[in-house]
Write a protein that holds these residues in place. Structure first.
Motif, PDB file in Angstrom:
ATOM      1  N   MET A   1      -9.555 -80.684 -27.180  1.00 13.64           N
ATOM      2  CA  MET A   1      -9.076 -81.461 -26.037  1.00 13.64           C
ATOM      3  C   MET A   1      -9.894 -81.088 -24.819  1.00 13.64           C
ATOM      4  N   LEU A   2     -10.279 -82.070 -24.056  1.00 15.46           N
ATOM      5  CA  LEU A   2     -11.090 -81.831 -22.860  1.00 15.46           C
ATOM      6  C   LEU A   2     -10.592 -82.721 -21.751  1.00 15.46           C
ATOM      7  N   THR A   3     -10.366 -82.126 -20.578  1.00 13.80           N
ATOM      8  CA  THR A   3     -10.033 -82.921 -19.405  1.00 13.80           C
ATOM      9  C   THR A   3     -11.040 -82.628 -18.325  1.00 13.80           C
ATOM     10  N   HIS A   4     -11.248 -83.626 -17.429  1.00 15.46           N
ATOM     11  CA  HIS A   4     -12.231 -83.442 -16.355  1.00 15.46           C
ATOM     12  C   HIS A   4     -11.520 -82.927 -15.123  1.00 15.46           C
ATOM     13  N   THR A   5     -11.173 -82.393 -15.027  1.00 14.81           N
ATOM     14  CA  THR A   5     -10.604 -81.865 -13.789  1.00 14.81           C
ATOM     15  C   THR A   5     -11.717 -80.900 -13.131  1.00 14.81           C
ATOM     16  N   ALA A 589      -5.902 -73.172 -15.595  1.00 13.34           N
ATOM     17  CA  ALA A 589      -5.472 -72.745 -16.930  1.00 13.34           C
ATOM     18  C   ALA A 589      -3.968 -72.540 -16.977  1.00 13.34           C
ATOM     19  N   VAL A 590      -3.421 -71.952 -15.928  1.00 10.26           N
ATOM     20  CA  VAL A 590      -1.972 -71.726 -15.859  1.00 10.26           C
ATOM     21  C   VAL A 590      -1.221 -73.056 -15.866  1.00 10.26           C
ATOM     22  N   ASP A 591      -1.645 -73.979 -15.014  1.00  6.99           N
ATOM     23  CA  ASP A 591      -0.956 -75.270 -14.904  1.00  6.99           C
ATOM     24  C   ASP A 591      -1.009 -76.060 -16.212  1.00  6.99           C
ATOM     25  N   LYS A 592      -2.160 -76.093 -16.851  1.00  3.37           N
ATOM     26  CA  LYS A 592      -2.325 -76.884 -18.064  1.00  3.37           C
ATOM     27  C   LYS A 592      -1.650 -76.243 -19.274  1.00  3.37           C
ATOM     28  N   ARG A 635      -2.671 -70.166 -29.576  1.00  6.41           N
ATOM     29  CA  ARG A 635      -3.067 -71.259 -28.686  1.00  6.41           C
ATOM     30  C   ARG A 635      -3.857 -70.701 -27.507  1.00  6.41           C
ATOM     31  N   VAL A 636      -4.863 -71.457 -27.085  1.00  4.10           N
ATOM     32  CA  VAL A 636      -5.709 -71.039 -25.966  1.00  4.10           C
ATOM     33  C   VAL A 636      -5.845 -72.210 -24.996  1.00  4.10           C
ATOM     34  N   THR A 637      -5.638 -71.940 -23.731  1.00  5.01           N
ATOM     35  CA  THR A 637      -5.902 -72.917 -22.676  1.00  5.01           C
ATOM     36  C   THR A 637      -6.933 -72.317 -21.729  1.00  5.01           C
ATOM     37  N   ALA A 638      -8.018 -73.049 -21.527  1.00  2.67           N
ATOM     38  CA  ALA A 638      -9.115 -72.558 -20.705  1.00  2.67           C
ATOM     39  C   ALA A 638      -9.209 -73.331 -19.403  1.00  2.67           C
ATOM     40  N   GLY A 639      -9.419 -72.595 -18.318  1.00  2.00           N
ATOM     41  CA  GLY A 639      -9.785 -73.185 -17.036  1.00  2.00           C
ATOM     42  C   GLY A 639     -11.203 -72.758 -16.718  1.00  2.00           C
ATOM     43  N   VAL A 640     -12.093 -73.719 -16.484  1.00  2.31           N
ATOM     44  CA  VAL A 640     -13.524 -73.433 -16.345  1.00  2.31           C
ATOM     45  C   VAL A 640     -14.022 -73.916 -14.985  1.00  2.31           C
ATOM     46  N   HIS A 641     -14.693 -73.029 -14.273  1.00  4.04           N
ATOM     47  CA  HIS A 641     -15.358 -73.439 -13.033  1.00  4.04           C
ATOM     48  C   HIS A 641     -16.845 -73.159 -13.178  1.00  4.04           C
ATOM     49  N   ALA A 699      -7.550 -75.888 -25.713  1.00  2.00           N
ATOM     50  CA  ALA A 699      -7.734 -76.984 -24.764  1.00  2.00           C
ATOM     51  C   ALA A 699      -8.604 -76.483 -23.622  1.00  2.00           C
ATOM     52  N   VAL A 700      -9.607 -77.264 -23.253  1.00  2.00           N
ATOM     53  CA  VAL A 700     -10.573 -76.871 -22.227  1.00  2.00           C
ATOM     54  C   VAL A 700     -10.434 -77.800 -21.027  1.00  2.00           C
ATOM     55  N   HIS A 701     -10.273 -77.230 -19.861  1.00  2.00           N
ATOM     56  CA  HIS A 701     -10.108 -78.002 -18.631  1.00  2.00           C
ATOM     57  C   HIS A 701     -11.136 -77.525 -17.608  1.00  2.00           C
ATOM     58  N   ILE A 702     -11.770 -78.467 -16.937  1.00  2.00           N
ATOM     59  CA  ILE A 702     -12.881 -78.164 -16.038  1.00  2.00           C
ATOM     60  C   ILE A 702     -12.479 -78.457 -14.593  1.00  2.00           C
ATOM     61  N   VAL A 703     -12.707 -77.492 -13.719  1.00  2.26           N
ATOM     62  CA  VAL A 703     -12.444 -77.692 -12.293  1.00  2.26           C
ATOM     63  C   VAL A 703     -13.488 -78.667 -11.739  1.00  2.26           C
ATOM     64  N   PRO A 704     -13.080 -79.771 -11.129  1.00  4.14           N
ATOM     65  CA  PRO A 704     -14.056 -80.733 -10.598  1.00  4.14           C
ATOM     66  C   PRO A 704     -14.902 -80.115  -9.481  1.00  4.14           C
TER      67      PRO A 704
END
Length: 744
Positions: A1-5, A589-592, A635-641, A699-704
């Protein structure tokens, strides 16, 4: 899963001196967009023509790394071939770099292809001035370079169209591989290629505003995805040349050992064996190469050798004894990196004393090391997946008695590497050249592919160093750190190499200490010891952060637990407002993940960690459990900047792969150990790697962000293990201070 954030200096003088001799003219303007090999109606680009005698650079004010001629070719049918200045070995640069160039070129992405570069000076890293793929710098360092290359090529195409239509170039625009006039007329890039060749290369170009990007930032399937998923992709190991022979090498069981005696009669009797060659080895040792008409007879020949090794003059390392030595060394004075006042330790109301142990680790890429060498009368050609073709070309020339410009490096796709294909000694390339040279002397006039087995690869050295950390921390009831006394013991990766001159300061290798303290403003005294050990060591994906992130993030979590604070809130308080990228990645990462909001399944616990490496911040929030006495990552949730996301799909893949490699450090059996100087592990049966059943949901989420991109090849690895460990510690009540995990 990937979101653009501020790192390495612009030039590494010693390395550049070694590479200087291979510097040749950049491809001239006339090779730009050349239709070499094209036949009527096909538009197939096979490569640029060699420069004519006396050809000059396209623009005197531009460096070879800034000339479009070496990087982009356009065929008559509009196909665009982009040459990458890096090794593609799984990180996605074969797609990411063409995306950047194609964005400014305004190319039709469906017509874009890519190919590997070489040791030509055009393919030097534009910031560091050497051929290299490492440090997660490929996109970061070449982002502006490839944008300008695309913009220069586009400007030349626009000028060619303006001349053909006799209009002002300012009235023209481009879109998806076409030049469009104000009246609606269109010309494809393929139709303009030949005319564009004759035009000057502009030195100054205007780049797009990021808000106008069409390709950058769009999740894009990798250009090599179909070939790799269907098994059609060729790697260095697949090199096949007419008359080619294969060599395997018997390496000494103890690093640096030499032969006392050799009986090769049984090996020579095996059908297909052409020669048995005694060759110089790495670290002052020796090796025996068996050359045959295929891998299997070469392997059988090696097994038939009767070898008597002399290791009397080299250290025979024993892992258990080495740990004892490290503990003794940790009690002694050493070099200081940070030197805060430790007086508050004596009166601190709360204290933690901890010792951490990290083993040697093998890189173990799926494609073992290999190098194919073809010798000519006064030239040599090498086929190899290398992270540093210039360095390896210079090393090959030294072995073969050639000038560096007489060595051609054909950079091949590599099946992983994680740092093992960038070695200051060029060990496996040098070995392949010694074999080719000895085979020629023995009357074998054929290309020779030197191939390592999985066992050779795991037992063959250049590991992530073994490390010992000790920490004594004084803190108050609110978790405020009053004093942090830290000792680190481990081999230096860069001492004695060309990189040591700028990475080692005051006797401390910066690659060992990177990631300690920041972004947390703790008063730390850091003492460092770099013992010399007869085990060859090297950077391993994310380098020092593989252990420093674990120490920092698990100890901070321990302080939070001891003072009954939420680990996320505690980190955010320590980080404050000085590190907004850390805050953003962690909060995402916390929010997602639903941390603090959703109820976890019985038997599961949250784990948190955040770390910056190679200018990118990655935060993990994980769910973990214990099953049958073994830790399980669920389960792993990633926040990436990483600032601007060039290809979010590649970022997702990199984080997934790095997380899995981080998980590999935690599993039972994930260690390289030595007994009497001999590495005890030899294959995946006794050097553990994760299986598909170990892979968690991720799930991988990217800081815009629109800021210039930072690296993504390595930063996803460091925070995984500490986040996992923190979750297990919350379940068991016991901190995990040794990798791989030991719960009993």
């Amino acid at each position: 899963m990937l979101t653009h954030t501020p790192e390495m200096p612009h030039a590494l003088q010693q390395l550049l001196d070694r590479e200087a001799a291979i510097t040749t003219l950049a491809l001239p303007r006339r090779s730009f967009l050349k239709l070499a090999g094209a036949t009527a109606g096909t538009g197939l680009v096979l490569g640029a023509f060699p420069p004519p005698a006396g050809a000059q650079a396209a623009a005197a004010g531009l460096k070879p790394t800034q000339q479009p001629s070496a990087f982009v070719q356009i065929a008559t049918n509009g196909d665009v071939t982009v040459t990458i200045n890096r090794l593609e070995f799984g990180q996605g640069v074969q797609t990411g770099l063409p995306m950047i160039l194609a964005e400014e070129l305004d190319a039709d992405w469906s017509l874009v292809r890519s190919r590997n570069g070489s040791s030509d000076p055009a393919y030097l890293d534009p910031l560091f001035g050497l051929h290299m793929t490492g440090g997660s710098n490929s996109i970061k360092n070449s982002y502006t370079q490839y944008r300008e290359l695309g913009a220069r090529a586009r400007a030349m195409l626009l000028s060619a169209a303006a001349q053909r239509w006799n209009v002002d170039v300012a009235t023209l625009r481009t879109r998806a591989g076409e030049v469009i006039a104000a009246d609606g007329r269109k010309l494809g890039y393929g139709a303009l290629a030949e005319a564009a060749m004759a035009l000057p290369v502009p030195e100054q170009v205007r780049l797009k505003d990021p808000k106008d990007f069409r390709l950058i930032g769009r999740p894009t399937t990798r250009l090599d995805a179909r070939a790799k998923s269907s098994g059609r992709q060729d790697f260095g190991i697949d090199t096949r040349l007419p008359g080619q022979l294969t060599a395997v090498v018997a390496h000494p069981p103890v690093f640096g050992a030499r032969l006392r005696s050799l009986d090769d009669s049984a090996a020579r009797a095996i059908k297909g064996v052409k020669a048995v060659l005694r060759i110089p080895g790495d670290l002052g040792g020796e090796g025996v190469a068996v050359v045959a008409d295929g891998y299997w007879p070469a392997r059988q020949g090696r097994e038939a050798l009767k070898l008597d090794w002399d290791a009397s003059s080299v250290e025979k390392v024993d892992s258990e004894k080495l740990l004892t030595q490290y503990r003794e060394l940790a009690n002694q004075p050493g070099a200081r990196a940070f030197d805060a006042d430790m007086a508050p330790l004596a009166t601190a109301p709360r204290q933690i004393e901890a010792e951490f142990i990290f083993p040697y680790l093998a890189h173990a890429p799926m494609e073992p090391l290999n190098c194919t060498v073809r010798l000519g009368k006064d030239r040599a050609e090498l086929w190899v997946g290398t992270q540093c073709p210039g360095l390896d070309a210079a090393a090959a020339a030294g072995v073969l008695g050639l000038k560096p410009e007489q060595v051609t490096m054909q950079v091949q796709m590599a099946g992983g590497g994680f740092g093992r294909r960038f070695v200051g000694s060029s060990d496996y390339v040098v070995e392949a050249c010694h074999i080719a040279k000895a085979a020629r002397a023995a009357g074998l006039d054929a290309p020779i592919r030197t191939l390592w087995s999985r066992e050779d690869d795991i037992k063959g050295g250049y590991y992530r160093p073994m490390h010992l950390h000790r920490a004594r921390i004084g803190f108050d009831e609110r978790g405020n750190v009053l004093a942090w006394d830290h000792v680190l013991v481990g081999q230096s990766i860069t001492t004695g190499t060309v990189f040591g001159q700028f990475m080692v300061k005051n006797g401390i290798d910066g690659t060992a200490t990177e990631g300690l303290r920041d972004p947390y403003p703790v008063p730390m005294r850091l003492t460092v010891h770099h013992p010399k050990v007869n085990v060859p060591v090297l950077w391993w994906r994310s380098v020092g952060s593989t252990h420093t992130a674990y120490v920092m993030e698990t100890l901070l979590d321990e302080i939070a637990r001891a003072t009954k604070q939420d680990p996320v809130a505690y980190r955010l308080r320590l980080i404050g407002d000085k590190h907004p990228r850390h805050r953003a990645a962690l909060q995402l990462a916390v929010d997602k993940s639903g941390y603090g909001k959703k109820q976890l399944t019985a038997g599961r616990a949250w784990g948190v960690a955040v770390h910056e490496s190679f200018s990118t911040v990655v935060a993990y929030v994980v769910e973990a459990s214990v099953k049958d006495g073994q830790p399980v990552l669920n389960r792993v949730t990633a926040g990436v900047h990483c600032n601007l996301a060039i290809n979010p799909r590649s970022i997702e893949a990199q984080v997934q792969g790095a997380a899995l490699m981080g998980l590999s450090m935690c599993l039972p059996g994930a260690a390289i150990t030595l007994k009497d100087g001999v590495v005890e592990q030899s294959n995946f049966g006794d050097f553990a790697v994760p299986r598909i059943t170990d892979m968690p949901q991720i799930a991988v989420h990217i800081v815009p962000s629109a800021e210039p991109p930072t690296g993504m090849g390595e930063p996803g690895l460091p925070p995984l293990a500490p986040a996992f460990a923190n979750a297990i510690a919350r379940l068991t009540g016991k901190p995990l201070r040794e990798l791989p995990f030991k719960l009993a």
